[in-house]
Write a protein that holds these residues in place. Structure first.
Motif, PDB file in Angstrom:
ATOM      1  N   THR A  16      36.611  35.807  36.516  1.00 29.53           N
ATOM      2  CA  THR A  16      37.486  35.821  37.682  1.00 29.53           C
ATOM      3  C   THR A  16      38.205  37.163  37.701  1.00 29.53           C
ATOM      4  OG1 THR A  16      37.788  33.430  37.611  1.00 29.53           O
ATOM      5  CG2 THR A  16      39.437  34.722  38.821  1.00 29.53           C
ATOM      6  N   THR A  18      40.931  39.618  39.845  1.00 30.27           N
ATOM      7  CA  THR A  18      42.053  39.535  40.783  1.00 30.27           C
ATOM      8  C   THR A  18      42.350  40.904  41.376  1.00 30.27           C
ATOM      9  OG1 THR A  18      43.009  37.725  39.512  1.00 30.27           O
ATOM     10  CG2 THR A  18      44.485  38.883  41.023  1.00 30.27           C
ATOM     11  N   ASN A  19      42.502  40.940  42.689  1.00 28.09           N
ATOM     12  CA  ASN A  19      42.906  42.159  43.372  1.00 28.09           C
ATOM     13  C   ASN A  19      44.366  42.428  42.998  1.00 28.09           C
ATOM     14  OD1 ASN A  19      44.155  43.830  45.402  1.00 28.09           O
ATOM     15  ND2 ASN A  19      42.369  43.482  46.701  1.00 28.09           N
ATOM     16  N   SER A  22      46.716  42.387  46.398  1.00 32.54           N
ATOM     17  CA  SER A  22      46.906  41.168  47.187  1.00 32.54           C
ATOM     18  C   SER A  22      47.137  39.934  46.332  1.00 32.54           C
ATOM     19  CB  SER A  22      45.678  40.925  48.072  1.00 32.54           C
ATOM     20  OG  SER A  22      44.560  40.543  47.275  1.00 32.54           O
ATOM     21  N   GLY A  23      46.690  39.976  45.072  1.00 33.40           N
ATOM     22  CA  GLY A  23      46.795  38.808  44.209  1.00 33.40           C
ATOM     23  C   GLY A  23      45.672  37.803  44.403  1.00 33.40           C
ATOM     24  N   GLU A  24      44.768  38.053  45.367  1.00 29.00           N
ATOM     25  CA  GLU A  24      43.636  37.159  45.598  1.00 29.00           C
ATOM     26  C   GLU A  24      42.595  37.360  44.507  1.00 29.00           C
ATOM     27  OE1 GLU A  24      42.374  36.401  49.828  1.00 29.00           O
ATOM     28  OE2 GLU A  24      43.340  38.366  50.029  1.00 29.00           O
ATOM     29  N   SER A  25      41.864  36.285  44.182  1.00 28.41           N
ATOM     30  CA  SER A  25      40.879  36.327  43.101  1.00 28.41           C
ATOM     31  C   SER A  25      39.520  35.851  43.572  1.00 28.41           C
ATOM     32  CB  SER A  25      41.329  35.436  41.946  1.00 28.41           C
ATOM     33  OG  SER A  25      42.545  35.881  41.416  1.00 28.41           O
ATOM     34  N   CYS A  26      38.485  36.290  42.832  1.00 24.67           N
ATOM     35  CA  CYS A  26      37.112  35.860  43.077  1.00 24.67           C
ATOM     36  C   CYS A  26      36.423  35.664  41.733  1.00 24.67           C
ATOM     37  CB  CYS A  26      36.312  36.912  43.838  1.00 24.67           C
ATOM     38  SG  CYS A  26      36.848  37.197  45.513  1.00 24.67           S
ATOM     39  N   SER A  64      31.666  38.816  50.851  1.00 27.02           N
ATOM     40  CA  SER A  64      32.956  38.100  50.852  1.00 27.02           C
ATOM     41  C   SER A  64      33.855  38.598  49.735  1.00 27.02           C
ATOM     42  CB  SER A  64      32.732  36.595  50.677  1.00 27.02           C
ATOM     43  OG  SER A  64      31.969  36.096  51.733  1.00 27.02           O
ATOM     44  N   GLU A  65      33.267  38.787  48.557  1.00 28.99           N
ATOM     45  CA  GLU A  65      34.029  39.261  47.414  1.00 28.99           C
ATOM     46  C   GLU A  65      34.472  40.707  47.614  1.00 28.99           C
ATOM     47  OE1 GLU A  65      31.210  37.628  47.417  1.00 28.99           O
ATOM     48  OE2 GLU A  65      31.374  35.914  46.042  1.00 28.99           O
ATOM     49  N   VAL A  68      37.643  40.764  49.586  1.00 25.20           N
ATOM     50  CA  VAL A  68      38.814  40.333  48.822  1.00 25.20           C
ATOM     51  C   VAL A  68      39.227  41.380  47.787  1.00 25.20           C
ATOM     52  CG1 VAL A  68      39.653  38.617  47.155  1.00 25.20           C
ATOM     53  CG2 VAL A  68      38.349  37.882  49.156  1.00 25.20           C
TER      54      VAL A  68
END
Length: 71
Positions: A16, A18-19, A22-26, A64-65, A68
């Motif tokens: 996983t 994390t950006n 932004s704090g968003e993860s993939c 998509s990733e 993000v």
């Protein structure tokens, strides 16, 4: 799937990522993690040709990733 860089080490487990902005993860496959890490290294060392090669690959294979983590 052909990787954009020669000689990079690919792990065996997904991770996983994390950006940091932004704090968003993939969750990324081992191949995508290796390319992501190489992109980050290219950015830090000013290798803009290598950076672009990795970004193009990521956009094509993990759109998509990419949006993000790298857009």
């Amino acid at each position: 799937m052909k990787l954009p860089y020669k000689g990079i080490t690919v792990g065996t487990q997904s991770e996983t990522i994390t950006n940091p902005f932004s704090g968003e993860s993939c969750l990324l496959s081992p191949e995508a993690v290796a390319v992501y890490d190489t992109i980050q290294g290219c950015e830090r060392f000013g290798d803009y040709k290598g950076l672009q090669k990795g970004l193009d690959w990521f956009r094509r294979h993990y759109p998509s990733e990419y949006m993000v983590l790298l857009d």
